[in-house]
Design a protein around this motif. Structure first.
Motif, PDB file in Angstrom:
ATOM      1  N   UNK A  67       0.816  -1.258   0.007  1.00  0.00           N
ATOM      2  CA  UNK A  67       0.071   0.211  -0.128  1.00  0.00           C
ATOM      3  C   UNK A  67       0.606   1.218  -0.110  1.00  0.00           C
ATOM      4  N   UNK A  68       2.354   1.205   0.453  1.00  0.00           N
ATOM      5  CA  UNK A  68       2.987   2.320   0.506  1.00  0.00           C
ATOM      6  C   UNK A  68       3.481   2.889  -1.008  1.00  0.00           C
ATOM      7  N   UNK A  69       3.490   2.045  -2.064  1.00  0.00           N
ATOM      8  CA  UNK A  69       3.918   2.366  -3.293  1.00  0.00           C
ATOM      9  C   UNK A  69       2.898   3.398  -3.850  1.00  0.00           C
ATOM     10  N   UNK A  70       3.459   3.916  -4.946  1.00  0.00           N
ATOM     11  CA  UNK A  70       2.831   4.765  -5.696  1.00  0.00           C
ATOM     12  C   UNK A  70       1.917   4.000  -6.915  1.00  0.00           C
ATOM     13  N   UNK A  71       0.641   3.711  -6.395  1.00  0.00           N
ATOM     14  CA  UNK A  71      -0.132   3.098  -7.204  1.00  0.00           C
ATOM     15  C   UNK A  71      -0.676   3.776  -8.497  1.00  0.00           C
ATOM     16  N   UNK A  72      -1.007   5.043  -8.384  1.00  0.00           N
ATOM     17  CA  UNK A  72      -1.097   5.855  -9.424  1.00  0.00           C
ATOM     18  C   UNK A  72       0.136   5.849 -10.716  1.00  0.00           C
ATOM     19  N   UNK A  73       1.206   5.906 -10.243  1.00  0.00           N
ATOM     20  CA  UNK A  73       2.335   5.835 -11.244  1.00  0.00           C
ATOM     21  C   UNK A  73       2.348   4.576 -11.839  1.00  0.00           C
ATOM     22  N   UNK A  74       2.370   3.501 -11.009  1.00  0.00           N
ATOM     23  CA  UNK A  74       2.048   1.879 -11.491  1.00  0.00           C
ATOM     24  C   UNK A  74       1.024   2.022 -12.642  1.00  0.00           C
ATOM     25  N   UNK A  75      -0.172   2.447 -12.472  1.00  0.00           N
ATOM     26  CA  UNK A  75      -1.353   2.498 -13.319  1.00  0.00           C
ATOM     27  C   UNK A  75      -0.644   3.255 -14.660  1.00  0.00           C
ATOM     28  N   UNK A  76      -0.184   4.502 -14.439  1.00  0.00           N
ATOM     29  CA  UNK A  76       0.223   5.367 -15.586  1.00  0.00           C
ATOM     30  C   UNK A  76       1.243   4.413 -16.468  1.00  0.00           C
ATOM     31  N   UNK A  77       2.233   3.855 -15.681  1.00  0.00           N
ATOM     32  CA  UNK A  77       3.272   3.112 -16.608  1.00  0.00           C
ATOM     33  C   UNK A  77       2.750   2.014 -17.355  1.00  0.00           C
ATOM     34  N   UNK A  78       1.631   1.324 -16.594  1.00  0.00           N
ATOM     35  CA  UNK A  78       1.039   0.305 -17.386  1.00  0.00           C
ATOM     36  C   UNK A  78       0.127   0.894 -18.633  1.00  0.00           C
ATOM     37  N   UNK A 124       8.612   8.615 -10.016  1.00  0.00           N
ATOM     38  CA  UNK A 124       8.360   7.587  -8.870  1.00  0.00           C
ATOM     39  C   UNK A 124       9.580   7.343  -7.798  1.00  0.00           C
ATOM     40  N   UNK A 125      10.867   7.669  -8.558  1.00  0.00           N
ATOM     41  CA  UNK A 125      11.872   7.420  -7.669  1.00  0.00           C
ATOM     42  C   UNK A 125      11.916   8.610  -6.473  1.00  0.00           C
ATOM     43  N   UNK A 126      11.345   9.978  -7.191  1.00  0.00           N
ATOM     44  CA  UNK A 126      11.180  11.071  -6.353  1.00  0.00           C
ATOM     45  C   UNK A 126      10.284  10.914  -5.320  1.00  0.00           C
ATOM     46  N   UNK A 127       9.148  10.336  -5.610  1.00  0.00           N
ATOM     47  CA  UNK A 127       8.104  10.222  -4.800  1.00  0.00           C
ATOM     48  C   UNK A 127       8.363   9.108  -3.646  1.00  0.00           C
ATOM     49  N   UNK A 128       9.054   7.939  -3.632  1.00  0.00           N
ATOM     50  CA  UNK A 128       9.174   6.957  -2.980  1.00  0.00           C
ATOM     51  C   UNK A 128       9.926   7.314  -1.702  1.00  0.00           C
ATOM     52  N   UNK A 129      11.177   7.918  -1.559  1.00  0.00           N
ATOM     53  CA  UNK A 129      11.766   8.017  -0.436  1.00  0.00           C
ATOM     54  C   UNK A 129      10.697   9.226   0.792  1.00  0.00           C
ATOM     55  N   UNK A 130       9.947   9.982   0.210  1.00  0.00           N
ATOM     56  CA  UNK A 130       9.198  10.566   1.013  1.00  0.00           C
ATOM     57  C   UNK A 130       8.199   9.859   1.697  1.00  0.00           C
ATOM     58  N   UNK A 131       7.795   8.708   1.011  1.00  0.00           N
ATOM     59  CA  UNK A 131       6.734   7.758   1.591  1.00  0.00           C
ATOM     60  C   UNK A 131       7.590   6.414   2.147  1.00  0.00           C
ATOM     61  N   UNK A 132       8.833   6.502   2.653  1.00  0.00           N
ATOM     62  CA  UNK A 132       9.314   5.383   3.317  1.00  0.00           C
ATOM     63  C   UNK A 132       9.729   4.235   2.447  1.00  0.00           C
ATOM     64  N   UNK A 133       9.575   4.482   1.134  1.00  0.00           N
ATOM     65  CA  UNK A 133      10.046   3.257   0.112  1.00  0.00           C
ATOM     66  C   UNK A 133      11.583   3.417  -0.258  1.00  0.00           C
TER      67      UNK A 133
END
Length: 207
Positions: A67-78, A124-133
């Protein structure tokens, strides 16, 4: 020979007579590309074994990490992967009809859309550290980074291949009797699509 090197060789169309494709296998694309894709699938099969072993060993960590991953980013990549794959198919169909104008339009679209993947990956790489990923924090994040970065590397080679095929399409190099290069590009990208759908399911959707 690496998958990337195989892909690079497979995208180069040597001068050939009009009936060269008939003389080759009826299989679309080059045999070398199919060999390279098989190697890629074997490689990711090993990665998926690692994933399931880790998931079996740390079920709570995996349930809490997804749940901590950027799901929207994953959907957009898809969306980017599948859309560019569709545009590549339209390019192949246009070349088979010898519709050079349509082939240029579709191939240009496929390349432009594919550039959305590295852009989204950077976000996504910019988003991840801010959310503990953060890689190394736990087994889930370590496996997530390892598999998704490997997929990005394979896709990056595909984007470079698209740039080459785009140039060749604009040169009018592909014709109904000589389209193995553009077919190989579409096949390679579809292979990366399949792998990404697996990654999206196992990480972002956590199937």
């Amino acid at each position: 020979m690496s998958v990337a090197a195989t892909a690079s060789l497979s995208l180069t169309d040597p001068p050939a007579p009009a009936n060269a494709e008939a003389a080759e296998s009826a299989r679309p694309g080059y045999t070398a590309m199919w060999v390279g894709i098989t190697c890629e699938f074997v490689e990711f099969a090993v990665f998926f074994v690692v994933y399931f072993v880790a998931r079996w060993s740390y079920p709570e960590v995996f349930r809490a990490g997804a749940p901590r991953l950027w799901t929207l980013g994953g959907l957009l990549i898809t969306l980017v992967m599948l859309t560019s794959g569709y545009l590549l198919v339209r390019t192949v169909l246009a070349v088979r009809r010898d519709d050079q104008r349509a082939a240029r339009v579709w191939m240009t679209g496929a390349f432009i859309v594919s550039l959305g993947y590295p852009l989204l990956k950077w976000l996504e790489i910019q988003w991840n550290p801010a959310h503990g990923v953060i890689a190394g924090n736990n087994a889930f994040f370590t496996v997530y980074y390892y598999l998704t970065i490997n997929h990005f590397m394979h896709s990056a080679w595909g984007i470079l291949g698209m740039a080459w095929v785009l140039l060749r399409v604009w040169q009018g190099a592909y014709r109904p009797g000589n389209l193995k290069g553009v077919e190989s590009m579409a096949i390679y990208w579809h292979a990366t699509d399949i792998v990404w759908l697996m990654l999206f399911s196992l990480f972002y959707a956590f199937v």
